[in-house]
Design a protein around this motif. Structure first.
Motif, PDB file in Angstrom:
ATOM      1  N   ARG A  54      15.999  55.189  26.591  1.00 45.26           N
ATOM      2  CA  ARG A  54      14.867  55.754  25.879  1.00 45.26           C
ATOM      3  C   ARG A  54      14.107  56.740  26.752  1.00 45.26           C
ATOM      4  NH1 ARG A  54      13.654  54.086  20.986  1.00 45.26           N
ATOM      5  NH2 ARG A  54      14.546  52.143  20.183  1.00 45.26           N
ATOM      6  N   LEU A  55      13.865  57.904  26.178  1.00 49.75           N
ATOM      7  CA  LEU A  55      12.952  58.880  26.745  1.00 49.75           C
ATOM      8  C   LEU A  55      11.695  58.806  25.880  1.00 49.75           C
ATOM      9  CD1 LEU A  55      15.469  61.852  27.083  1.00 49.75           C
ATOM     10  CD2 LEU A  55      14.670  60.364  28.933  1.00 49.75           C
ATOM     11  N   GLY A  56      10.677  58.107  26.362  1.00 52.96           N
ATOM     12  CA  GLY A  56       9.546  57.836  25.491  1.00 52.96           C
ATOM     13  C   GLY A  56      10.054  57.074  24.280  1.00 52.96           C
ATOM     14  N   GLY A  57       9.816  57.615  23.091  1.00 58.16           N
ATOM     15  CA  GLY A  57      10.284  56.980  21.871  1.00 58.16           C
ATOM     16  C   GLY A  57      11.595  57.524  21.355  1.00 58.16           C
ATOM     17  N   LEU A  58      12.285  58.329  22.150  1.00 58.90           N
ATOM     18  CA  LEU A  58      13.525  58.973  21.716  1.00 58.90           C
ATOM     19  C   LEU A  58      14.722  58.271  22.340  1.00 58.90           C
ATOM     20  CD1 LEU A  58      14.649  61.452  20.143  1.00 58.90           C
ATOM     21  CD2 LEU A  58      14.477  62.740  22.281  1.00 58.90           C
ATOM     22  N   GLU A  59      15.632  57.777  21.522  1.00 60.38           N
ATOM     23  CA  GLU A  59      16.819  57.099  22.025  1.00 60.38           C
ATOM     24  C   GLU A  59      17.972  58.078  22.193  1.00 60.38           C
ATOM     25  OE1 GLU A  59      18.258  52.818  21.058  1.00 60.38           O
ATOM     26  OE2 GLU A  59      19.415  54.140  19.737  1.00 60.38           O
ATOM     27  N   VAL A  60      18.602  58.056  23.359  1.00 59.54           N
ATOM     28  CA  VAL A  60      19.707  58.963  23.669  1.00 59.54           C
ATOM     29  C   VAL A  60      20.783  58.202  24.439  1.00 59.54           C
ATOM     30  CG1 VAL A  60      18.206  60.993  23.758  1.00 59.54           C
ATOM     31  CG2 VAL A  60      18.633  59.685  25.849  1.00 59.54           C
ATOM     32  N   SER A  61      21.933  58.818  24.604  1.00 60.36           N
ATOM     33  CA  SER A  61      22.975  58.211  25.427  1.00 60.36           C
ATOM     34  C   SER A  61      22.534  58.191  26.886  1.00 60.36           C
ATOM     35  CB  SER A  61      24.286  58.989  25.281  1.00 60.36           C
ATOM     36  OG  SER A  61      24.106  60.377  25.519  1.00 60.36           O
ATOM     37  N   ALA A  62      23.077  57.255  27.656  1.00 58.68           N
ATOM     38  CA  ALA A  62      22.662  57.081  29.050  1.00 58.68           C
ATOM     39  C   ALA A  62      22.946  58.314  29.895  1.00 58.68           C
ATOM     40  CB  ALA A  62      23.365  55.862  29.653  1.00 58.68           C
ATOM     41  N   ILE A  63      23.973  59.040  29.545  1.00 58.07           N
ATOM     42  CA  ILE A  63      24.289  60.323  30.181  1.00 58.07           C
ATOM     43  C   ILE A  63      24.436  61.360  29.085  1.00 58.07           C
ATOM     44  CG2 ILE A  63      26.047  61.622  31.457  1.00 58.07           C
ATOM     45  CD1 ILE A  63      26.566  59.210  33.143  1.00 58.07           C
ATOM     46  N   GLY A  64      23.790  62.506  29.275  1.00 55.86           N
ATOM     47  CA  GLY A  64      23.892  63.588  28.314  1.00 55.86           C
ATOM     48  C   GLY A  64      24.874  64.646  28.781  1.00 55.86           C
ATOM     49  N   LEU A  65      24.932  65.743  28.051  1.00 53.09           N
ATOM     50  CA  LEU A  65      25.787  66.872  28.419  1.00 53.09           C
ATOM     51  C   LEU A  65      24.954  68.133  28.441  1.00 53.09           C
ATOM     52  CD1 LEU A  65      28.621  68.068  28.988  1.00 53.09           C
ATOM     53  CD2 LEU A  65      28.866  68.399  26.513  1.00 53.09           C
ATOM     54  N   GLY A  66      24.873  68.757  29.609  1.00 52.07           N
ATOM     55  CA  GLY A  66      24.233  70.060  29.729  1.00 52.07           C
ATOM     56  C   GLY A  66      25.251  71.149  29.443  1.00 52.07           C
ATOM     57  N   VAL A  67      24.892  72.088  28.567  1.00 52.46           N
ATOM     58  CA  VAL A  67      25.864  73.109  28.144  1.00 52.46           C
ATOM     59  C   VAL A  67      25.516  74.491  28.708  1.00 52.46           C
ATOM     60  CG1 VAL A  67      26.463  71.825  26.066  1.00 52.46           C
ATOM     61  CG2 VAL A  67      24.637  73.510  25.958  1.00 52.46           C
ATOM     62  N   GLN A  68      24.705  74.527  29.743  1.00 49.36           N
ATOM     63  CA  GLN A  68      24.203  75.795  30.287  1.00 49.36           C
ATOM     64  C   GLN A  68      25.302  76.801  30.583  1.00 49.36           C
ATOM     65  OE1 GLN A  68      21.838  75.384  33.836  1.00 49.36           O
ATOM     66  NE2 GLN A  68      21.834  77.558  34.283  1.00 49.36           N
ATOM     67  N   ASN A  69      26.385  76.357  31.200  1.00 43.77           N
ATOM     68  CA  ASN A  69      27.410  77.292  31.679  1.00 43.77           C
ATOM     69  C   ASN A  69      28.502  77.586  30.661  1.00 43.77           C
ATOM     70  OD1 ASN A  69      26.137  77.560  34.130  1.00 43.77           O
ATOM     71  ND2 ASN A  69      27.322  75.944  35.116  1.00 43.77           N
ATOM     72  N   MET A  70      28.325  77.151  29.430  1.00 46.43           N
ATOM     73  CA  MET A  70      29.394  77.321  28.452  1.00 46.43           C
ATOM     74  C   MET A  70      29.520  78.747  27.924  1.00 46.43           C
ATOM     75  SD  MET A  70      29.704  73.784  26.329  1.00 46.43           S
ATOM     76  CE  MET A  70      30.394  72.316  27.157  1.00 46.43           C
ATOM     77  N   SER A  71      28.558  79.609  28.279  1.00 47.02           N
ATOM     78  CA  SER A  71      28.717  81.029  27.949  1.00 47.02           C
ATOM     79  C   SER A  71      29.008  81.867  29.185  1.00 47.02           C
ATOM     80  CB  SER A  71      27.463  81.567  27.255  1.00 47.02           C
ATOM     81  OG  SER A  71      26.364  81.608  28.147  1.00 47.02           O
ATOM     82  N   ARG A  72      28.656  81.317  30.366  1.00 43.42           N
ATOM     83  CA  ARG A  72      28.890  82.044  31.618  1.00 43.42           C
ATOM     84  C   ARG A  72      28.798  81.045  32.750  1.00 43.42           C
ATOM     85  NH1 ARG A  72      25.689  84.398  35.604  1.00 43.42           N
ATOM     86  NH2 ARG A  72      26.443  86.343  36.521  1.00 43.42           N
ATOM     87  N   LYS A  73      29.861  80.891  33.523  1.00 45.68           N
ATOM     88  CA  LYS A  73      29.902  79.912  34.594  1.00 45.68           C
ATOM     89  C   LYS A  73      29.153  80.416  35.821  1.00 45.68           C
ATOM     90  CE  LYS A  73      34.017  78.026  35.154  1.00 45.68           C
ATOM     91  NZ  LYS A  73      35.493  77.932  35.271  1.00 45.68           N
ATOM     92  N   TYR A  74      28.927  79.519  36.769  1.00 52.26           N
ATOM     93  CA  TYR A  74      28.258  79.914  38.003  1.00 52.26           C
ATOM     94  C   TYR A  74      28.964  81.090  38.679  1.00 52.26           C
ATOM     95  CZ  TYR A  74      25.396  75.653  37.993  1.00 52.26           C
ATOM     96  OH  TYR A  74      24.506  74.665  37.674  1.00 52.26           O
TER      97      TYR A  74
END
Length: 386
Positions: A54-74
């Protein structure tokens, strides 16, 4: 097969079912849960479904997925878009329900990729995205500075809804705090958007402690997002204690230290022009060899736990607090599977003490962000008057 490669993939076979056992592991390794305003809310912190947090009152998976580099990698290369959509969908199949984007990533393009990827299961997941940079919503052109003017926020949210193919944003962060706009004014706009059903929760990224307290007083903040990993532990001094006191969840970006904690970077690594790591002095040749002590420590623990170094880094974050939800990003399917399976890697209380003591003995040399970016981050000056 090189030993480093063996270590990186060793933990990828952790059973997917173990992802669902994280809740019990959390209770064994985590103490001092936040109050969230009272005993009733404290109890709700324990009521997250298996494999969820839980993030405050929001339930999420224990690990998320960041999609920042899906249009351009490092390294500035452009990933194959259909494969990025496949990774997003495979992550959902593995139990990931928390996906993180921002208008600045692309700019605009990553939100489009995420919107396409989650379309088949939109109502079963949580989308987080961010505003705050000065970006033209029609062209995606980056303009100078920041922009959190109320009229601009409204325009940005309308663009986000179209790009994400949705009617609401589950968690909307202010990416960087605009000093020209009082945080109370920003909170007022977010409240209006909540009343319209276009935003469900809000958060702040890379903000100062004073800003966080003022924001939370104006409109309860669900989550804070800032860099946090074994490589950079700045939030431990002031940000995490404040989140705990206020009942705010914490989402570490770059939990794998921009790839450093995976073991793929060594003393001979040099970064391409345009790669942000080339501008971070912690990766400069004069500091890199010293900082690799951290990777050596992770490698030893990876062998000990029959895991990959990155999985140890993620498991350590998960064991710090039950309201920490890392969002490792990747453009590689196997790496995504490895990251998500780290939720099933259990570190006992004694192991956490031993590992953290070893980490405390390592001083990281160099700056985490280039000056041009750091100037917009208030995390390292948490007591600044704003």
């Amino acid at each position: 097969m090189p030993q480093r490669r063996k270590l990186l993939i060793a933990g990828a076979g952790v059973a997917a079912a173990s992802f669902l056992s994280q809740a019990s592991a959390d209770e064994k390794t985590t103490t001092n849960l936040p109050s969230h305003g009272g005993a009733e809310n404290l109890d709700s912190q324990h009521s997250a479904a298996p494999g969820k947090r839980r993030l405050g009152g929001l339930e999420v998976s224990a690990i998320g997925l960041g999609v920042q580099n899906m249009s351009r990698k490092y390294d500035t290369s452009v990933p194959w878009r259909p494969e990025m959509v496949n990774i997003i969908r495979r992550a959902y199949d593995q139990g990931v329900t928390f996906f993180d984007a921002a208008e600045a990533y692309g700019p605009l393009e990553v939100e489009k990729i995420l919107g396409e990827g989650v379309a088949p299961f939109r109502d079963k997941i949580v989308i987080a995205t961010k505003f705050g940079w000065n970006i033209d919503q029609q062209t995606g052109k980056r303009l100078p500075g920041l922009n959190s003017r109320p009229e601009h926020i409204r325009q940005v949210v309308e663009g986000m809804l179209k790009r994400l193919r949705t009617d609401r944003i589950d968690l909307l962060y202010q990416h960087r705090v605009d000093p020209q706009v009082p945080i109370e004014d920003v909170a007022g706009v977010i409240k209006d958007l909540m009343d319209q059903g276009k935003v469900l929760h809000w958060g702040l990224s890379e903000m100062g402690i004073n800003t966080l307290k003022r924001a939370h007083a104006a409109l309860p903040v669900t989550a804070v997002q800032s860099e946090y990993s074994m490589l950079w532990r700045g939030p431990e001094k002031n940000v995490l204690p404040t989140c705990e006191a206020l009942g705010i969840g914490f989402v570490p970006w770059s939990p794998l230290g921009v790839q450093f904690l995976t073991g793929w970077i060594d003393a001979n690594t040099r970064f391409a022009s345009g790669d942000i790591r080339a501008t971070e002095s912690r990766f400069a040749p004069e500091n890199l060899a010293h900082n690799l002590q951290l990777v050596e420590l992770l490698t030893r623990w990876a062998k000990r736990k029959n895991a990959a170094p990155g999985q140890i880094a993620l498991a350590w974050l998960l064991a710090r607090k039950a309201w920490i939800v890392p969002i490792p990003g990747t453009t590689n399917r196997d790496h995504m599977l490895q990251n998500t399976s780290a939720a099933g890697l259990h570190l006992t209380s004694s192991e956490m003490t031993e590992l953290s003591t070893s980490l405390d003995a390592i001083t990281i040399m160099g700056q985490r962000l280039p000056d041009a970016v750091q100037v917009y981050s208030d995390v390292e000056a948490p007591l600044k008057s704003e």
